[in-house]
Design a protein around this motif. Structure first.
Motif, PDB file in Angstrom:
ATOM      1  N   ALA A   1       0.826  -1.213   0.000  1.00 50.26           N
ATOM      2  CA  ALA A   1       0.000   0.000   0.000  1.00 50.26           C
ATOM      3  C   ALA A   1       0.853   1.253   0.000  1.00 50.26           C
ATOM      4  CB  ALA A   1      -0.930   0.007   1.206  1.00 50.26           C
ATOM      5  N   GLN A   2       2.068   1.132   0.503  1.00 51.37           N
ATOM      6  CA  GLN A   2       2.958   2.292   0.489  1.00 51.37           C
ATOM      7  C   GLN A   2       3.330   2.665  -0.949  1.00 51.37           C
ATOM      8  OE1 GLN A   2       5.895   1.965   3.530  1.00 51.37           O
ATOM      9  NE2 GLN A   2       7.001   3.814   2.920  1.00 51.37           N
ATOM     10  N   GLY A   3       3.280   1.677  -1.850  1.00 54.18           N
ATOM     11  CA  GLY A   3       3.505   1.971  -3.261  1.00 54.18           C
ATOM     12  C   GLY A   3       2.274   2.569  -3.904  1.00 54.18           C
ATOM     13  N   ASP A   4       1.114   1.957  -3.691  1.00 49.02           N
ATOM     14  CA  ASP A   4      -0.161   2.480  -4.174  1.00 49.02           C
ATOM     15  C   ASP A   4      -1.274   1.563  -3.697  1.00 49.02           C
ATOM     16  OD1 ASP A   4      -1.744   4.343  -6.008  1.00 49.02           O
ATOM     17  OD2 ASP A   4      -2.278   2.372  -6.802  1.00 49.02           O
ATOM     18  N   MET A   5      -2.323   2.127  -3.115  1.00 49.78           N
ATOM     19  CA  MET A   5      -3.404   1.323  -2.563  1.00 49.78           C
ATOM     20  C   MET A   5      -4.169   0.580  -3.647  1.00 49.78           C
ATOM     21  SD  MET A   5      -6.764   2.372  -0.314  1.00 49.78           S
ATOM     22  CE  MET A   5      -5.878   3.253   0.965  1.00 49.78           C
ATOM     23  N   SER A   6      -4.442   1.226  -4.780  1.00 44.83           N
ATOM     24  CA  SER A   6      -5.192   0.584  -5.848  1.00 44.83           C
ATOM     25  C   SER A   6      -4.460  -0.645  -6.365  1.00 44.83           C
ATOM     26  CB  SER A   6      -5.426   1.559  -7.001  1.00 44.83           C
ATOM     27  OG  SER A   6      -6.143   2.686  -6.579  1.00 44.83           O
ATOM     28  N   MET A   7      -3.181  -0.483  -6.642  1.00 37.36           N
ATOM     29  CA  MET A   7      -2.375  -1.589  -7.136  1.00 37.36           C
ATOM     30  C   MET A   7      -2.270  -2.694  -6.091  1.00 37.36           C
ATOM     31  SD  MET A   7       0.738   0.396  -9.045  1.00 37.36           S
ATOM     32  CE  MET A   7       0.472   1.527 -10.409  1.00 37.36           C
TER      33      MET A   7
ATOM     34  N   CYS B   1      -0.810   6.032   4.514  1.00 37.86           N
ATOM     35  CA  CYS B   1      -0.488   7.169   5.385  1.00 37.86           C
ATOM     36  C   CYS B   1       1.018   7.355   5.511  1.00 37.86           C
ATOM     37  CB  CYS B   1      -1.111   6.978   6.762  1.00 37.86           C
ATOM     38  SG  CYS B   1      -2.898   7.155   6.804  1.00 37.86           S
ATOM     39  N   GLN B   2       1.763   6.259   5.511  1.00 40.65           N
ATOM     40  CA  GLN B   2       3.222   6.367   5.572  1.00 40.65           C
ATOM     41  C   GLN B   2       3.751   7.061   4.323  1.00 40.65           C
ATOM     42  OE1 GLN B   2       5.364   5.155   8.290  1.00 40.65           O
ATOM     43  NE2 GLN B   2       6.519   6.725   7.166  1.00 40.65           N
ATOM     44  N   ALA B   3       3.163   6.751   3.160  1.00 43.36           N
ATOM     45  CA  ALA B   3       3.567   7.418   1.923  1.00 43.36           C
ATOM     46  C   ALA B   3       3.297   8.920   2.001  1.00 43.36           C
ATOM     47  CB  ALA B   3       2.832   6.799   0.730  1.00 43.36           C
ATOM     48  N   VAL B   4       2.135   9.287   2.539  1.00 47.76           N
ATOM     49  CA  VAL B   4       1.798  10.702   2.702  1.00 47.76           C
ATOM     50  C   VAL B   4       2.797  11.391   3.626  1.00 47.76           C
ATOM     51  CG1 VAL B   4       0.070  12.347   3.531  1.00 47.76           C
ATOM     52  CG2 VAL B   4      -0.660  10.295   2.302  1.00 47.76           C
TER      53      VAL B   4
ATOM     54  N   SER C   1       3.354  25.753  13.510  1.00 45.02           N
ATOM     55  CA  SER C   1       2.073  25.201  13.059  1.00 45.02           C
ATOM     56  C   SER C   1       2.288  24.062  12.071  1.00 45.02           C
ATOM     57  CB  SER C   1       1.219  26.297  12.426  1.00 45.02           C
ATOM     58  OG  SER C   1       1.884  26.885  11.317  1.00 45.02           O
ATOM     59  N   VAL C   2       3.293  24.197  11.223  1.00 50.65           N
ATOM     60  CA  VAL C   2       3.612  23.155  10.247  1.00 50.65           C
ATOM     61  C   VAL C   2       4.288  21.979  10.933  1.00 50.65           C
ATOM     62  CG1 VAL C   2       4.998  22.590   8.210  1.00 50.65           C
ATOM     63  CG2 VAL C   2       3.758  24.768   8.316  1.00 50.65           C
ATOM     64  N   ALA C   3       5.287  22.263  11.749  1.00 54.45           N
ATOM     65  CA  ALA C   3       6.039  21.195  12.419  1.00 54.45           C
ATOM     66  C   ALA C   3       5.134  20.365  13.323  1.00 54.45           C
ATOM     67  CB  ALA C   3       7.182  21.794  13.236  1.00 54.45           C
ATOM     68  N   PHE C   4       4.231  21.024  14.046  1.00 52.77           N
ATOM     69  CA  PHE C   4       3.328  20.295  14.945  1.00 52.77           C
ATOM     70  C   PHE C   4       2.357  19.410  14.155  1.00 52.77           C
ATOM     71  CE2 PHE C   4       3.637  23.542  18.676  1.00 52.77           C
ATOM     72  CZ  PHE C   4       4.931  23.092  18.913  1.00 52.77           C
ATOM     73  N   MET C   5       1.908  19.895  12.988  1.00 54.35           N
ATOM     74  CA  MET C   5       0.985  19.096  12.181  1.00 54.35           C
ATOM     75  C   MET C   5       1.671  17.825  11.681  1.00 54.35           C
ATOM     76  SD  MET C   5      -1.284  20.196   8.814  1.00 54.35           S
ATOM     77  CE  MET C   5      -2.192  21.451   9.734  1.00 54.35           C
ATOM     78  N   VAL C   6       2.913  17.947  11.226  1.00 59.58           N
ATOM     79  CA  VAL C   6       3.658  16.775  10.769  1.00 59.58           C
ATOM     80  C   VAL C   6       3.918  15.822  11.934  1.00 59.58           C
ATOM     81  CG1 VAL C   6       5.810  15.967   9.725  1.00 59.58           C
ATOM     82  CG2 VAL C   6       4.713  18.040   8.864  1.00 59.58           C
ATOM     83  N   ALA C   7       4.261  16.383  13.092  1.00 56.71           N
ATOM     84  CA  ALA C   7       4.505  15.546  14.273  1.00 56.71           C
ATOM     85  C   ALA C   7       3.241  14.796  14.686  1.00 56.71           C
ATOM     86  CB  ALA C   7       5.014  16.414  15.428  1.00 56.71           C
ATOM     87  N   ASP C   8       2.100  15.462  14.597  1.00 54.80           N
ATOM     88  CA  ASP C   8       0.832  14.798  14.924  1.00 54.80           C
ATOM     89  C   ASP C   8       0.545  13.662  13.945  1.00 54.80           C
ATOM     90  OD1 ASP C   8       0.350  16.386  17.104  1.00 54.80           O
ATOM     91  OD2 ASP C   8      -0.996  17.778  16.060  1.00 54.80           O
ATOM     92  N   MET C   9       0.829  13.883  12.664  1.00 56.57           N
ATOM     93  CA  MET C   9       0.631  12.840  11.669  1.00 56.57           C
ATOM     94  C   MET C   9       1.473  11.615  12.003  1.00 56.57           C
ATOM     95  SD  MET C   9       0.665  15.182   8.187  1.00 56.57           S
ATOM     96  CE  MET C   9       0.625  13.794   7.065  1.00 56.57           C
ATOM     97  N   ALA C  10       2.736  11.851  12.356  1.00 56.10           N
ATOM     98  CA  ALA C  10       3.642  10.747  12.675  1.00 56.10           C
ATOM     99  C   ALA C  10       3.197  10.008  13.932  1.00 56.10           C
ATOM    100  CB  ALA C  10       5.067  11.271  12.844  1.00 56.10           C
ATOM    101  N   THR C  11       2.759  10.767  14.933  1.00 53.54           N
ATOM    102  CA  THR C  11       2.321  10.160  16.199  1.00 53.54           C
ATOM    103  C   THR C  11       1.079   9.297  16.000  1.00 53.54           C
ATOM    104  OG1 THR C  11       3.200  12.060  17.424  1.00 53.54           O
ATOM    105  CG2 THR C  11       1.618  10.651  18.571  1.00 53.54           C
ATOM    106  N   GLU C  12       0.096   9.834  15.287  1.00 54.89           N
ATOM    107  CA  GLU C  12      -1.144   9.096  15.058  1.00 54.89           C
ATOM    108  C   GLU C  12      -0.898   7.860  14.196  1.00 54.89           C
ATOM    109  OE1 GLU C  12      -3.473  12.192  13.414  1.00 54.89           O
ATOM    110  OE2 GLU C  12      -4.000  13.077  15.346  1.00 54.89           O
ATOM    111  N   LEU C  13       0.024   7.976  13.248  1.00 51.49           N
ATOM    112  CA  LEU C  13       0.333   6.831  12.397  1.00 51.49           C
ATOM    113  C   LEU C  13       0.985   5.709  13.193  1.00 51.49           C
ATOM    114  CD1 LEU C  13       0.564   5.352   9.731  1.00 51.49           C
ATOM    115  CD2 LEU C  13       2.606   6.711   9.204  1.00 51.49           C
TER     116      LEU C  13
END
Length: 374
Positions: free
Chosen positions: A86-92, A260-263, A286-298
């Motif tokens: 899925a990290q390559g592409d979900m459809s494939m 999500c890892q690809a994103v 604001s940008v750094a915290f958003m990326v950190a939240d993405m990583a934490t939730e993932l």
């Protein structure tokens, strides 16, 4: 059950590490670079699926006597490879995994003749299409109360009537597992039963469907009009619907983790390289915290998925953990896709970057029931 048995070890085995390396390389070299073209064309590239046959995924769960490698049902390994693809592409990834879902289901609940049919049909040097027909058109689909009806005849055969949606490969499939609400010859409800179909010439009508995401994956609506099915086609009475659905939920959640890892990987590089007002935009909190939240939730989602897969492999009750992982996958998937587009600003709305593609695919997480299982 001892406390030790309830633990789960995140260290991959040597075999799992080797498999992951192969999957990562295939996703990186064959899937990710071609995902945009496939999405634009709404079709998989010619020859792509035959390349996936070289991965040998279909052979893994099949016993030696049927031509497989005898690996058996291994939810952890299946979860890891689903995430990696899925990290390559979900459809494939879904296209690659559709036949494996049929194999896993039949090897677990099918009769010996059914297992032999699946092995003979799908264990080939080239890709052979197959898929699961569970979902139905409409706002919601209850797997325990399907509109598709299978009526048993006096001679033990069946007649199928109804509609299925999101059927992978449609008329190109050599095998389909069709879920239906079964009724005995005397009118008694038998609950949801599964039928292995290998002939789609009588009473089967396929219509191509189009969606905002998963565009390269060939999906069809299947209309069943009094389709005759032999009594030998129904899977065992021991088939456990909730167990199947739980395995499917883990697979869907694993697809979310990989996408999500690809994103995350893409936007992390983007915000570090994108300069505004003389500095990378990642310097802004604001940008750094958003990326950190993405990583934490993932990472939290990944642990939930691995825990559910570990319980499934140990033979423990994983109904609750798979449900929670699936629910969290939908939530995290939507947030990650949305935040990924947001972090790219105006670029997030363009097709110049792949984030909008991942966002559209992540929207499909809520409707993927039964299309892949671990």
């Amino acid at each position: 059950m001892t406390e030790t048995a309830l633990m789960f070890d995140l260290t991959p085995t040597e075999e799992e590490s080797m498999t992951r390396e192969v999957m990562h390389r295939f996703a990186r070299e064959e899937m990710a670079p071609n995902a945009r073209d496939a999405d634009e064309a709404a079709a998989l590239a010619a020859g792509f699926l035959d390349k996936t046959a070289e991965l040998g995924l279909n052979f893994m769960p099949v016993p030696d006597k049927l031509g497989g490698v005898g690996g058996g049902h291994r939810p952890i390994s299946n979860t890891l490879l689903t995430e990696d693809l899925a990290q390559g592409d979900m459809s494939m990834a879904l296209a690659i995994l559709a036949p494996l879902a049929v194999i896993n289901t039949v090897m677990k609940w099918g009769s010996e003749p059914q297992q032999a049919l699946v092995a003979t049909t799908l264990l080939q040097d080239t890709f052979v299409a197959a898929g699961i027909a569970l979902m139905e058109p409409g706002i919601a689909c209850d797997a325990e109360s399907l509109a598709t009806i299978a009526r048993q005849q006096d001679d033990g055969s069946w007649v199928l009537s109804g509609k299925k949606s999101l059927v992978p490969f449609g008329p190109e499939a050599k095998l389909l597992l069709v879920f239906a609400n079964a009724v005995s010859s005397v009118g008694e409800s038998l609950g949801t039963r599964v039928f292995l179909l290998d002939n789609f010439t009588v009473g089967c009508d396929f219509e191509k469907e189009a969606y905002m995401g998963l565009r390269p994956l060939p999906l069809y609506c299947l209309s069943l009009s009094d389709v005759p099915v032999s009594g030998d086609a129904v899977l065992s009475d021991d088939f456990k619907l909730q167990h199947f659905l739980s395995l499917s939920r883990i697979a869907t959640a694993a697809l979310a983790v990989g996408t999500c890892q690809a994103v995350l990987d893409y936007v992390k590089d983007y915000v570090n390289q994108r300069v505004a007002f003389g500095e990378p935009i990642s310097n802004r909190q604001s940008v750094a915290f958003m990326v950190a939240d993405m990583a934490t939730e993932l990472e939290g989602l990944r642990l939930m998925v691995y825990r559910a897969a570990s319980q499934a492999e140990q033979g423990l009750d994983f109904t609750r953990t798979s449900y929670l992982a699936h629910r969290q996958a939908i939530k995290v998937g939507m947030k990650t896709g949305t935040d990924g587009v947001q972090l790219l600003g105006g670029h997030g709305f363009t097709r110049e970057h792949p984030v909008e593609l991942w966002y559209r695919n992540l929207r499909a997480l809520q409707v993927l029931s039964g299309m892949a299982i671990v």
